[in-house]
Each structure stands twice: as C-alpha cells, then as structure tokens.
Design an enzyme around this catalytic site. Structure first.
Site, mmCIF file in Angstrom:
data_model
loop_
_atom_site.group_PDB
_atom_site.id
_atom_site.type_symbol
_atom_site.label_atom_id
_atom_site.label_comp_id
_atom_site.label_asym_id
_atom_site.label_seq_id
_atom_site.Cartn_x
_atom_site.Cartn_y
_atom_site.Cartn_z
ATOM 1 N N ARG A 4 0.869 -1.188 0.000
ATOM 2 C CA ARG A 4 0.000 0.000 0.000
ATOM 3 C C ARG A 4 0.894 1.224 0.000
ATOM 4 O O ARG A 4 2.101 1.117 0.099
ATOM 5 C CB ARG A 4 -0.985 -0.014 1.176
ATOM 6 C CG ARG A 4 -0.340 -0.099 2.528
ATOM 7 C CD ARG A 4 -1.374 -0.095 3.651
ATOM 8 N NE ARG A 4 -0.737 -0.363 4.928
ATOM 9 C CZ ARG A 4 -1.345 -0.431 6.092
ATOM 10 N NH1 ARG A 4 -2.650 -0.245 6.159
ATOM 11 N NH2 ARG A 4 -0.701 -0.670 7.211
ATOM 12 N N ASN B 202 -5.258 7.049 4.623
ATOM 13 C CA ASN B 202 -4.890 6.349 5.855
ATOM 14 C C ASN B 202 -3.426 6.630 6.126
ATOM 15 O O ASN B 202 -2.568 6.319 5.298
ATOM 16 C CB ASN B 202 -5.118 4.837 5.667
ATOM 17 C CG ASN B 202 -4.634 4.029 6.863
ATOM 18 O OD1 ASN B 202 -3.432 3.909 7.092
ATOM 19 N ND2 ASN B 202 -5.543 3.482 7.626
ATOM 20 N N GLU B 203 -3.161 7.264 7.233
ATOM 21 C CA GLU B 203 -1.780 7.517 7.660
ATOM 22 C C GLU B 203 -0.901 8.018 6.518
ATOM 23 O O GLU B 203 0.084 7.387 6.142
ATOM 24 C CB GLU B 203 -1.189 6.253 8.282
ATOM 25 C CG GLU B 203 -1.927 5.827 9.539
ATOM 26 C CD GLU B 203 -1.286 4.654 10.274
ATOM 27 O OE1 GLU B 203 -0.454 3.970 9.670
ATOM 28 O OE2 GLU B 203 -1.628 4.442 11.448
ATOM 29 N N GLU C 50 -7.805 4.289 15.610
ATOM 30 C CA GLU C 50 -7.333 2.899 15.684
ATOM 31 C C GLU C 50 -6.559 2.723 16.986
ATOM 32 O O GLU C 50 -5.800 3.606 17.385
ATOM 33 C CB GLU C 50 -6.358 2.579 14.545
ATOM 34 C CG GLU C 50 -6.938 2.669 13.169
ATOM 35 C CD GLU C 50 -5.908 2.299 12.105
ATOM 36 O OE1 GLU C 50 -4.840 1.762 12.441
ATOM 37 O OE2 GLU C 50 -6.196 2.544 10.922
ATOM 38 N N TRP D 241 4.249 -5.541 13.874
ATOM 39 C CA TRP D 241 5.273 -4.883 13.055
ATOM 40 C C TRP D 241 6.535 -4.492 13.813
ATOM 41 O O TRP D 241 7.286 -3.635 13.370
ATOM 42 C CB TRP D 241 4.690 -3.691 12.294
ATOM 43 C CG TRP D 241 3.669 -2.857 13.004
ATOM 44 C CD1 TRP D 241 2.314 -3.022 12.958
ATOM 45 C CD2 TRP D 241 3.888 -1.723 13.875
ATOM 46 N NE1 TRP D 241 1.675 -2.065 13.737
ATOM 47 C CE2 TRP D 241 2.619 -1.258 14.304
ATOM 48 C CE3 TRP D 241 5.026 -1.057 14.334
ATOM 49 C CZ2 TRP D 241 2.452 -0.164 15.147
ATOM 50 C CZ3 TRP D 241 4.859 0.035 15.187
ATOM 51 C CH2 TRP D 241 3.583 0.466 15.579
ATOM 52 N N GLU E 229 -1.215 -8.742 7.338
ATOM 53 C CA GLU E 229 -1.335 -8.470 8.778
ATOM 54 C C GLU E 229 -2.002 -9.616 9.545
ATOM 55 O O GLU E 229 -2.733 -9.390 10.507
ATOM 56 C CB GLU E 229 -2.077 -7.151 8.975
ATOM 57 C CG GLU E 229 -1.265 -5.994 8.412
ATOM 58 C CD GLU E 229 -1.962 -4.656 8.500
ATOM 59 O OE1 GLU E 229 -1.455 -3.749 9.171
ATOM 60 O OE2 GLU E 229 -3.036 -4.533 7.880
ATOM 61 N N TYR F 30 -0.884 -11.663 11.663
ATOM 62 C CA TYR F 30 -0.472 -11.830 13.063
ATOM 63 C C TYR F 30 -0.899 -10.681 13.969
ATOM 64 O O TYR F 30 -0.632 -10.699 15.160
ATOM 65 C CB TYR F 30 1.054 -11.986 13.136
ATOM 66 C CG TYR F 30 1.512 -13.414 12.998
ATOM 67 C CD1 TYR F 30 1.637 -14.232 14.128
ATOM 68 C CD2 TYR F 30 1.823 -13.953 11.761
ATOM 69 C CE1 TYR F 30 2.058 -15.542 14.022
ATOM 70 C CE2 TYR F 30 2.238 -15.268 11.631
ATOM 71 C CZ TYR F 30 2.360 -16.059 12.767
ATOM 72 O OH TYR F 30 2.780 -17.357 12.670
ATOM 73 N N HIS F 31 -1.506 -9.659 13.374
ATOM 74 C CA HIS F 31 -1.877 -8.493 14.193
ATOM 75 C C HIS F 31 -2.998 -8.860 15.164
ATOM 76 O O HIS F 31 -3.835 -9.703 14.864
ATOM 77 C CB HIS F 31 -2.339 -7.357 13.275
ATOM 78 C CG HIS F 31 -2.285 -6.002 13.922
ATOM 79 N ND1 HIS F 31 -3.206 -5.577 14.851
ATOM 80 C CD2 HIS F 31 -1.409 -4.979 13.780
ATOM 81 C CE1 HIS F 31 -2.898 -4.349 15.243
ATOM 82 N NE2 HIS F 31 -1.807 -3.966 14.609
HETATM 83 C C1 GLA Z 1 -1.956 1.313 10.878
HETATM 84 C C2 GLA Z 1 -2.931 1.226 9.748
HETATM 85 C C3 GLA Z 1 -3.823 0.019 9.807
HETATM 86 C C4 GLA Z 1 -3.059 -1.182 10.273
HETATM 87 C C5 GLA Z 1 -2.423 -0.893 11.591
HETATM 88 C C6 GLA Z 1 -1.694 -2.071 12.179
HETATM 89 O O1 GLA Z 1 -2.390 2.069 11.912
HETATM 90 O O2 GLA Z 1 -3.728 2.370 9.653
HETATM 91 O O3 GLA Z 1 -4.346 -0.188 8.521
HETATM 92 O O4 GLA Z 1 -2.098 -1.510 9.340
HETATM 93 O O5 GLA Z 1 -1.479 0.126 11.403
HETATM 94 O O6 GLA Z 1 -1.050 -1.750 13.383
#
Ligand code: GLA
EC number: 3.2.1.23
Length: 701
Positions: free
Chosen positions: A146, A184-185, A335, A343, A383, A385-386
């Site tokens: 991404r 997003n971020e 979030e 990570w 993701e 394992y998150h």
């Molecule tokens: C970020 C992203 C999410 C996800 C989380 C995982 O905050 O916005 O999509 O990848 O990290 O910690």
C-alpha cells in the site's frame, strides 16, 4: 469512460437521496447523527475497523450481532476497498457497501467511511505507472503493498478526488454516515519528476526570487549558489544545505496538506456539513507539520499503538495531548490495538486490563471515540499476526470482553462526558520546525527532540495532571505557565508573540537550544535565544555536547549544557554548573527574569529526572497550579474533562496496588471500579463533580 462515470454518479445520487432522511438540510453538531435517526445521541463512539469486503456477505449479520452484543456503536468501513468499489477504471460498484452500511445501521452502528486512496488498485498501477511512488534512491514502488502512489502525481490525485467525490455523492447525505476519514496515515513522499516540478514551484512561491533563496540559504557557502529554482535538487537527507532540508519538510507539509485538502473539498462539495472530515495520523510522525494539515480538516484523529506492549502512560498521554493540540479540540482515537501489533521484532501483547486502561486514557485526554483495529484479520494479507477482536475462526478472542467492558462503561459515562473537554493550566509548545531542525543536526546523537519533550512533559503532567500541547502561535493567555522544551527555530513573529505573552503576565520557560535558528534553518545572528535574548536579558555564551554527565545545581545534566551570560542587572541565576570541562565550571545553567507582568526563564541543560521534577514543581508552585487530586502515586493518572458546568474525572490506576482517591464531596461515580474511595490496581473510575469549584489558588476556567 468519463461520461459513463457521470451517468453512474447521477444514478447513485438519486438512489442515495431516497435513503437520506432529513427533509431539509440542517447543520448538526458532531455526533448528532443519531438524533436524525431517532436514536440516542452517541457521546463516546466505541467500535472497530470492519472490512466486510474481505468476508462472505452471509457472515456480516453474525459479525454485526457480535459487535452489538459487545456494546459497540460505530464501525469504520471502506478505507482500503478501492479495488472492490472501482474494480475497473471508471466502473463503480457500491451495492455491497450500501448493504454493509444498511446492515451496520440495522445493528445499531453509526458509520465512518474511509476514502480508499492509501491502496490504489492494480489496474491503475499497471496502466498508469507514472502514479507510482519513487523513493529517494530512485526505486519505483510496485503493486502489492500500500502507499505505492506519488503524492505529487496529478493523475493519481484526479483518481483520488474522483473516488472521494463519487463516494460523497452517494453517502454524503446519508444520515447513517457520520464522517469521513481521508486516506490512511499519509506519509512517505515521492521523488518522481512531478514531485521535483512541484518542489520548484513550491520554492518559487516561498521565496519569490532565486536571490532571496540564495540569501536565506547562504549559498555562497560551498559554491551552492543557484541561478534558477529548477536547479535545486529534491532531497530529504544527505549532504545538503540545512535550509534545503528544512524546506523539504515544508514542501512535504504543503504537498500532503494539499493532497488531503483536495479530497476534503470533494467531499464537502456534496456532503452535509454535519459529516466531519478527518485523516488518521500516527504517533510523532515527522513527515509533515500536523498543525498545518489540520487547518483543512474538521477534527483530528490518530492511531495509538504500543508496539512493545509495555505502555509508558505518561509518554502515551503526551501523544494524545499532541493530537488534541492539532485543532485544540477533542479528537477520535481512530485505531488502537486489541492486544498486540505485528510490526516490531517482539510483538508483545498488552497485559490483561491494559486495553481498557489505554481506552480510558484516550477518553480522559479528549478522545470522543475509541475504535480498535481490527475486528477480525483477513485470512490472508500482510497483517495476519496483528491483534484482532475475533480469531480466524470468527469467535471472540479473550480481548473482546475487555473492549465490551469499555463499551458498557462509555455508555454509562456518555451523558456525563458529553460536551466536556480536557482541562489544563499548563501549556507546552511543540514546533515541527524546531524538531526537524534539531533532528537534521542533532550535534549529540542522543538529543532526540521527542525524548526531550517527554522528559519535560513527564514531571509537568504528573504534578499538574493536565498539560495542553500547542503550536507556538496558539492563544496562550489562559495558561499561567508555558514551557517550550526546545524552541530551536523561532521566527521574529513568534518571538514577538511570546514576548507579549510574558509582558502580559505569563511565565515562558525555554529549554536548551532555543532561539538558535530562523525558519530557513539559518542561525540567528544574535546569540541564543536569538530574538528572545533581549527579553531574557541574557544569552547563551556557548553550548557543549556532553559524553558524561556534569553537575548542575544539586543534580546532574547530560547530553547538552549551555553556559548562560546574564546581561541585564535584574537577571537571576537559578542554577550553576559544577566543575567539569573548565569551560562551563561555575557558569550559570538556568536564569530567570521578571519582565512586565510576567517572567521568562531559560534552562540551558538537559537535567536529570530528579532535576526536571524539582524544576517542574517549582515552576508549577510559582504559577499556583496544583494537581486535580493531590497525594497520589505517579502510577495513577488523573484526567479532568470540563464542560456544561461540570467536571468529569477519568482516573486510571496504572499501578499494581489499590489507591484511595481524595475525591471532593459531591463526587459521583458514573462508571468504573470505584469502591467507596478505593480504586483497585489497574482500575478505572469515571466520576462527575458538579458544579466545578476552583481549587484554592487556581483560577477557574
Ligand atoms: C496502521 C494502519 C492500519 C493497520 C495498523 C496495524 O495504523 O492504519 O491499517 O495496518 O497500522 O497496526
């Protein structure tokens, strides 16, 4: 293709008009959507990121029923679903999203929609490789991750604005949708040709003439003189002029801000004003000036992760206060982790109880929402394992019960918290320019400006139980004490404003390295603190990076020591160095001066923790700022939110022993674990006090 799109948009708009409930367009306050839907107004949003596109539709009802029974009231949808919403260029499919929103609403959820522009679809990457991001080494990003787009690509921005506009046309009047998260971020810059062209345009707009750029960057140095703007290379790192490197940050700020603003405009062009627009940001992200970006947004929101699973509540609280400062208003926790991330080298989970502690900490610091990331991890994808609230089998992970507890408590405390905002009597100034300039030339490897900020924040926060983090140009009049841990870059305009604050009765405290540079990252021709030196009546004679601690006052300092030279006769020396390298021996380390109705203090060293604590206490006592609840151990976090004539205390006991809270009479618990006055280990208490009474020596409000 374009024609096709407009036809589709018209059809979709007509369809959404039938869903949109209000007969007339009203401006609703934030969080008031529920009123439109004949539901109780939600004061604190609790919920999760839900990706229905990753699951069979037959499963949705189960997921939503589980969310409902957990007490959730909010879902965030669609933020990475571009390839599902626009599977082929210009062909949109929102039928699934219509059904997902309807199902979510049916289960009692309000909906936040994300624009999907953090993850462009494969057809775009393949057909238009010019949209792909190029890193500083010239490597072009590939599809499959991404953030592989260039923030400077005009084509990409057209696609991004189009998907945002199409979504807004469809859902911008939908009462079930309360707001928008753009992208997003946002973060990594690009170094492609369009970025270079924008860089040159940016410099042209900033400096007007190349002569001015040459002057501000002192390009006689190493024969760097430029004849034209288009000769200036685009770089973030390396052996470049400090003026260029700081302007690179100004450039990324302008480019990302403009990128987000384009989507915000596209949404606002059709959406009802009651739908807020935000973007979710990260930690102490140094990529752009968050104050600047938030001028384009209605609300701040951020993603709070504790990567090693070992929260330092004070440092994390500083993060919340930083985010609150972006708009000086309450924010959303868009979030946060249900236990762990995936990570870092060791993705330790938060301990049992800490997911709840972190949620209440956020609310105490001004979050009006807590959304966990995520509901259930996709069966495949990066993701797996998150942490998630559900396991791969679709049943609850143990942490869901904790999230459900937060939801129940937030509902119980919702009425009390509605309309309240964090109270603070102390402000700390955080300046991106200062942080960047120090980071570009730390001079001492360990002079980490964020670490230094937190070193000041910690004792101030613990002793005062309320710190506002603000930009330099904020209105400071209501804070008797304002601390700038390292105002390294300061403009004349900022200096004038700070001087007016001091003359008007405030106490400004500057930490080491303050007032050294201007906003082109050039040294001020006066000694530090540059344009504030006259006000201080003293200046920095010399600075020293330290490889071993030195003594100062009754304690020690490390990393950095500046010797101060008083000029004016009314400057008071508060601390001196002991014997060290000969240069600093016996010289002033901290000086202060009363000016007008106020005071200015300069602290030239990075004091040890005990020294910082003693200094903070002295400053607070002088400013007559006391704690909200006195006599508690450092492991108990007290957060006050005021509004509507009441004070709500959110108290989190991060420690391992029960504590007795010295609550005033009239305090009433509305949620949490309070038993009488006793708050158990890892317990949370939410208490209202009405009306707000000023503490002795404090000024109310
Ligand atoms: C970020 C992203 C999410 C996800 C989380 C995982 O905050 O916005 O999509 O990848 O990290 O910690």
């Amino acid at each position: 293709m374009v024609q096709h799109m407009y036809r589709l948009v018209a059809v979709l708009a007509a369809a959404s008009a039938t869903i949109a409930a209000p007969a007339q367009q009203l401006i609703y306050p934030r969080h008031a959507t529920a009123a439109v839907l004949d539901r109780p107004v939600i004061s604190i949003a609790i919920g999760t990121a839900w990706y229905p596109e990753q699951w069979p539709e037959a499963r949705w009802a189960t997921d939503l029923a589980m969310m409902r029974s957990a007490g959730f009231n909010t879902v965030r949808l669609a933020e990475f679903a571009w390839s599902t919403m626009e599977p082929r260029e210009g062909q949109f499919d929102f039928a699934w999203l219509d059904r997902a929103i309807a199902a979510a609403h049916g289960a009692g959820m309000q909906v936040v929609l994300g624009t999907p522009t953090a993850a462009p679809p494969a057809w775009m990457s393949q057909r238009y490789p010019d949209i792909l991001r190029i890193d500083e080494n010239g490597v072009r990003a590939e599809h499959g991750g991404r953030r592989h787009f260039s923030f400077a690509s005009a084509r990409y921005r057209r696609f991004a604005v189009r998907i945002a506009a199409v979504m807004a046309k469809r859902y911008g009047k939908d009462p079930r949708v309360i707001g928008w998260q753009i992208d997003n971020e946002v973060g990594p810059p690009s170094f492609d040709d369009e970025a270079v062209a924008r860089w040159h345009a940016f410099l042209t707009a900033r400096y007007g003439t190349i002569d001015r750029l040459n002057k501000r960057w002192t390009t006689q140095y190493w024969s760097q003189h430029y004849d034209r703007f288009d000769q200036v290379p685009l770089h973030a790192t390396g052996q470049q002029n400090p003026g260029l490197l700081l302007d690179f940050k100004h450039f990324t700020t302008a480019t990302w801000t403009d990128y987000v603003a384009e989507q915000a405009r596209a949404i606002r062009g059709v959406a009802q004003p009651r739908q807020w627009v935000t973007t979710n940001t990260m930690f102490w992200n140094a990529g752009f000036d968050h104050y600047a970006m938030h001028r384009e947004l209605d609300m701040a929101s951020w993603d709070n992760y504790i990567p090693d699973g070992r929260p330092d509540w004070v440092a994390n609280g500083a993060n919340h206060d930083l985010v609150r400062g972006y708009k000086q208003r309450n924010f959303w926790l868009m979030e946060t982790q249900p236990g762990r991330v995936d990570w870092v080298p060791v993705n330790r989970s938060l301990d049992r109880g800490q997911v709840r502690e972190m949620a209440w900490q956020a609310i105490g610091h001004g979050a009006d929402a807590v959304l966990w990331w995520q509901w259930r991890s996709a069966l495949n994808g990066q993701e797996q394992y998150h942490g998630a609230l559900l396991g791969a089998d679709g049943t609850a992970n143990p942490v869901l019960a904790e999230a459900a507890q937060v939801a129940r408590e937030a509902q119980a405390a919702g009425a009390a918290l509605a309309g309240t905002e964090p109270a603070a009597k102390v402000a700390m100034l955080f300046s991106y320019d200062s942080r960047w300039a120090i980071d570009l030339q730390r001079h001492h490897r360990d002079f980490d400006p964020v670490r230094q900020f937190v070193a000041w924040y910690r004792p101030l926060r613990i002793a005062s139980q309320g710190v506002a983090v603000l930009p330099v140009m904020a209105d400071l009049a209501r804070y008797p004490l304002v601390v700038a841990p390292s105002l390294h870059v300061v403009t004349q305009g900022q200096a004038d404003r700070l001087a007016a604050y001091v003359r008007g009765g405030g106490h400004l405290v500057l930490g080491p390295r303050s007032g050294m540079k201007d906003d082109a990252n050039a040294l001020w021709p006066q000694r530090q603190p540059g344009p504030l030196a006259d006000l201080l009546g003293a200046h920095v004679e010399q600075y020293y990076a330290l490889d071993t601690p030195v003594t100062v006052g009754g304690g020690t300092a490390d990393i950095w020591a500046e010797t101060l030279a008083p000029g004016a006769s009314d400057v008071e020396v508060l601390a001196r160095y002991g014997t060290a390298n000969g240069w600093i021996d016996g010289k002033p380390a901290i000086v202060t001066r009363r000016v007008g109705k106020g005071q200015i203090t300069y602290v030239g060293a990075w004091l040890d923790a005990a020294g910082m604590t003693a200094l903070a206490q002295r400053l607070l006592d002088q400013a007559k700022v006391g704690p909200v609840l006195a006599g508690l151990p450092d492991t108990v976090e007290v957060m006050a939110r005021d509004g509507g004539g009441r004070r709500v205390l959110v108290v989190v006991n991060h420690g391992a022993a029960a504590v007795a809270l010295p609550l005033p009479t009239g305090a009433r618990a509305v949620a949490g674990d309070l038993a009488g006055r006793s708050l158990p280990a890892h317990g949370v208490a939410v208490v209202t006090i009405e009306p707000i009474l000023p503490r002795q020596g404090e000024v109310a409000g």
